[in-house]
Design a protein around this motif. Sequence first.
Motif, short mmCIF file in Angstrom:
data_model
loop_
_atom_site.label_atom_id
_atom_site.label_comp_id
_atom_site.label_asym_id
_atom_site.label_seq_id
_atom_site.Cartn_x
_atom_site.Cartn_y
_atom_site.Cartn_z
N ASP A 106 -15.78 -76.87 -70.56
CA ASP A 106 -15.67 -77.89 -69.51
C ASP A 106 -14.54 -78.87 -69.79
O ASP A 106 -13.78 -79.24 -68.90
CB ASP A 106 -16.98 -78.65 -69.35
N ARG B 23 -22.85 -81.88 -72.08
CA ARG B 23 -23.20 -80.65 -72.80
C ARG B 23 -23.06 -80.85 -74.30
O ARG B 23 -23.85 -80.30 -75.08
CB ARG B 23 -22.33 -79.50 -72.30
N ASP C 66 -22.79 -81.34 -61.56
CA ASP C 66 -22.73 -80.08 -60.83
C ASP C 66 -22.60 -80.32 -59.33
O ASP C 66 -21.83 -79.63 -58.65
CB ASP C 66 -23.97 -79.23 -61.11
N ARG D 235 -11.24 -77.33 -69.21
CA ARG D 235 -10.99 -77.29 -67.75
C ARG D 235 -10.51 -78.64 -67.26
O ARG D 235 -9.60 -78.72 -66.43
CB ARG D 235 -12.27 -76.87 -67.02
N SER D 236 -11.09 -79.73 -67.74
CA SER D 236 -10.64 -81.07 -67.32
C SER D 236 -9.19 -81.29 -67.71
O SER D 236 -8.42 -81.88 -66.95
CB SER D 236 -11.54 -82.16 -67.91
N TRP E 66 -15.59 -82.55 -64.65
CA TRP E 66 -15.58 -81.54 -65.72
C TRP E 66 -15.68 -82.22 -67.09
O TRP E 66 -16.44 -81.76 -67.95
CB TRP E 66 -14.30 -80.69 -65.65
N ARG F 109 -19.20 -83.63 -67.59
CA ARG F 109 -20.16 -82.54 -67.81
C ARG F 109 -20.01 -82.01 -69.23
O ARG F 109 -21.00 -81.71 -69.91
CB ARG F 109 -19.98 -81.43 -66.77
N GLY F 110 -18.78 -81.91 -69.70
CA GLY F 110 -18.55 -81.49 -71.08
C GLY F 110 -19.17 -82.44 -72.09
O GLY F 110 -19.77 -82.02 -73.09
#
Length: 188
Positions: free
Chosen positions: A123, A111, A91, A126-127, A104, A107-108
């Motif tokens: 995420d 998660r 973040d 988005r990447s 991204w 982070r994915g």
Amino acid sequence: MRFLISLAVLSIIAPASASAQMTIILGTSEARACYEAARDGARHAASGVTQCENALAGGMVSRRDRAATEVNMGILLMRAGRTDEALAAYDRALGIQPQLAEAWLNRGIARFSLQEYALAEADITRSLALNVREAHKAHYHRALSYDARERYTEAYADFQSALELSPGWEPPLRELERYQVVRTPVNG
């Protein structure tokens, strides 16, 4: 300092050799040591986190390298089993550089490890939209998330995409062995 993108293996998340995107920082600083710890694997996770923290505390790191160092620290934190802290590092990286595709993706992956599948998929998607360098790894991790949610058609397609982008790559090959494609007639 110059920065590039590379790969780090993150084996604690997925059943089949998951991987994370790591940001490389070239130079002789603590940020470089942080990158090297992330690159070298879990055996350096604890000392690597300290090197990352030192690099960030030193204040001599550019904005771009600060974001890269946060990503590398997140990878190390994940390896140390500190997923919530890893998410916070990703973040922070995104707060500095919102278009950093590797942040991204990582982070994915984090998660996904928390079983936050819909957020992981968002995420990772988005990447991909930001042209993450190793897109096959993004497709693979998103497929794992789809599979966990029993969205088998999407999972199969993403495993196939990962394999098309990286022919012969073992993780999606193993996953695809679990699938059986059945053609059903279309009523019409």
